[in-house]
Design an enzyme around this catalytic site. Sequence first.
Site, PDB file in Angstrom:
ATOM      1  N   HIS A 167       0.830  -1.201   0.000  1.00  0.00           N
ATOM      2  CA  HIS A 167       0.000   0.000   0.000  1.00  0.00           C
ATOM      3  C   HIS A 167       0.866   1.253   0.000  1.00  0.00           C
ATOM      4  CE1 HIS A 167       0.874   0.808   4.262  1.00  0.00           C
ATOM      5  NE2 HIS A 167       0.700  -0.490   4.474  1.00  0.00           N
ATOM      6  N   CYS A 183       2.642  -5.046   6.768  1.00  0.00           N
ATOM      7  CA  CYS A 183       2.461  -4.663   5.373  1.00  0.00           C
ATOM      8  C   CYS A 183       3.746  -4.101   4.778  1.00  0.00           C
ATOM      9  CB  CYS A 183       1.341  -3.643   5.241  1.00  0.00           C
ATOM     10  SG  CYS A 183      -0.283  -4.261   5.733  1.00  0.00           S
TER      11      CYS A 183
END
Length: 207
Positions: A167, A183
Amino acid sequence: MQRNSDPSGRVMNRRTFGRLALAGAATLAAGSAFAAEQQEALHDYVPDSQDAPRLLRRISGLHTEEWQNHFSSIANDAILVKINDRVLHYWGADGFYRIYPTSVPLTEEMTRRGRTAITLKRPEPDWRPTPAMLERNPDLPRYVPPGPDNPLGIRALNLGWPSYRIHGTNDIRKIGRQSSSGCVGLFNEHILEVYDRAQIGTPVLLI
């Protein structure tokens, strides 16, 4: 404005750095130093110029990789994330290749390695903390809508593992650091490029 010189002696300003930060390793290998200087900016998102020199010190994976060493095919493109080097390699079936600086998980316990794939593309991601994140920090907000305060930045690509994503980030200080709960984060302008190219099913390998 802080400036750096590329290997050819030309001045590299923050927009040049922001367009393809560290992707120059690939273009240099092809004999065309920072071809991005001759292109229009991808988008208006440009990393903080003052962070550019520090970013170069925070990552170590500036060498190119051969996709054949990691994938059997790039027919649907391919993504390699090297956790220790804090970089993401992207290969396109059309010959596209870039290296992007990333953020990586805070600890080994939060880190996933192995093969997965893109399972969902989220153009305006909202965010909710996982139970483990709330256990570590009960003061976290329970929900953050899309916008400048969102930890996922302006795009998100869900992986086959629950709660793991590639992301963007609205906090560029995180790039090049151990700063996530699992992440892989990119500069917003870089996730835009990756997001536009990646498809559902694009293979992803984290090592």
